[in-house]
Write a protein that holds these residues in place. Sequence first.
Motif, PDB file in Angstrom:
ATOM      1  N   ASN A 197      34.061  57.735  49.389  1.00 51.16           N
ATOM      2  CA  ASN A 197      35.087  57.074  48.563  1.00 51.16           C
ATOM      3  C   ASN A 197      34.464  56.238  47.447  1.00 51.16           C
ATOM      4  N   SER A 198      33.308  56.678  46.944  1.00 51.99           N
ATOM      5  CA  SER A 198      32.733  55.992  45.785  1.00 51.99           C
ATOM      6  C   SER A 198      33.164  56.738  44.530  1.00 51.99           C
ATOM      7  N   PRO A 199      33.739  56.039  43.542  1.00 52.74           N
ATOM      8  CA  PRO A 199      34.130  56.751  42.314  1.00 52.74           C
ATOM      9  C   PRO A 199      32.955  57.492  41.676  1.00 52.74           C
ATOM     10  N   ALA A 200      31.723  57.014  41.916  1.00 53.78           N
ATOM     11  CA  ALA A 200      30.539  57.654  41.319  1.00 53.78           C
ATOM     12  C   ALA A 200      30.334  59.084  41.826  1.00 53.78           C
ATOM     13  N   LEU A 235      37.401  39.271  35.817  1.00 52.38           N
ATOM     14  CA  LEU A 235      37.796  40.132  36.941  1.00 52.38           C
ATOM     15  C   LEU A 235      36.609  40.444  37.839  1.00 52.38           C
ATOM     16  N   GLU A 236      35.513  40.837  37.223  1.00 51.59           N
ATOM     17  CA  GLU A 236      34.364  41.239  38.042  1.00 51.59           C
ATOM     18  C   GLU A 236      33.824  40.059  38.852  1.00 51.59           C
ATOM     19  N   GLY A 237      33.804  38.877  38.225  1.00 44.66           N
ATOM     20  CA  GLY A 237      33.340  37.688  38.947  1.00 44.66           C
ATOM     21  C   GLY A 237      34.188  37.446  40.189  1.00 44.66           C
ATOM     22  N   ALA A 238      35.509  37.545  40.031  1.00 47.37           N
ATOM     23  CA  ALA A 238      36.405  37.284  41.166  1.00 47.37           C
ATOM     24  C   ALA A 238      36.325  38.403  42.200  1.00 47.37           C
ATOM     25  N   ILE A 239      36.307  39.635  41.723  1.00 42.75           N
ATOM     26  CA  ILE A 239      36.380  40.766  42.663  1.00 42.75           C
ATOM     27  C   ILE A 239      35.060  40.944  43.410  1.00 42.75           C
ATOM     28  N   THR A 272      31.428  47.013  39.926  1.00 38.38           N
ATOM     29  CA  THR A 272      31.461  46.875  38.462  1.00 38.38           C
ATOM     30  C   THR A 272      32.354  47.943  37.861  1.00 38.38           C
ATOM     31  N   PHE A 273      32.199  49.172  38.316  1.00 41.69           N
ATOM     32  CA  PHE A 273      32.978  50.283  37.763  1.00 41.69           C
ATOM     33  C   PHE A 273      34.479  50.075  38.002  1.00 41.69           C
TER      34      PHE A 273
END
Length: 245
Positions: A88-91, A198-202, A221-222
């Motif tokens: 389940n990794s988007p990569a 967003l990235e900091g919070a998530i 990050t993605f």
Amino acid sequence: MPDINYIDVFFSLQAFQEEELRGKSAVIIDVLRASSSITTAIHNGAKKVIPVADMSDAMKIATTMDNKDYLLCGEKDGSKIEGYHLGNSPAEYTRDAVRNKTLIFNTTNGTKAIKKASLANEVYVGTFLNQQSILNALKEHDDEVVLICSGWQGRLSIEDTLFAGSLLHSISGGHLPDSAKDGAKVAFGLFEKYGHDLEGAISKSDHAKRLAELVPNGDITFCCKVNEFDVLPGMRDGILKDLNG
Ligand code: MLT
């Protein structure tokens, strides 16, 4: 555009009964990571995505198909399921891997939420990656809309709530009226607090911590990128396809 007073937010897939969605439309949100992987796969040419609620449903569907046409995809507790083609990794959802394939998708919370919403008028899969497509689709709605945050096993997830808040922020032009629903106010307020980073919070979220030892760093990050893909995964007869395609 739906009336802002008729947009609700549910904070986990356990927070509603199937019947409650009759006559409404739903956006299913699982930022980390099912919505992000499904959106990426559809952007990269997956023909269709069949969301399933568990492993036995996935196997039943797979046995009806030719081996070369489908991929078994998903995770249990963050890790790829043994015997599956992809996790389940988007990569993992590159054009080479998924083009013209049918993906049978099975995840801990996200695909269960999608399946559970099947009585809704329209079911979309949304995340930051395809935010503008979701907003464009919602503009055409005058029914009630529910933003369904998949959460994690019945608990709230900050990343899903932030995306719901981001949608509400755009739809309301940054001014949510006092008459809005409680769930909308909570999601909107959270976005006001954390939306600038967003990235900091998530990356400090419970689920990011859960995934830390299991998935590539780049996943978080993605999944925080906004408006990367112009796709609208939407349900037709139990199958997700690009409704923008
Ligand atoms: C889920 O469906 O619960 C998630 O997508 C889990 C994950 O991050 O793989």
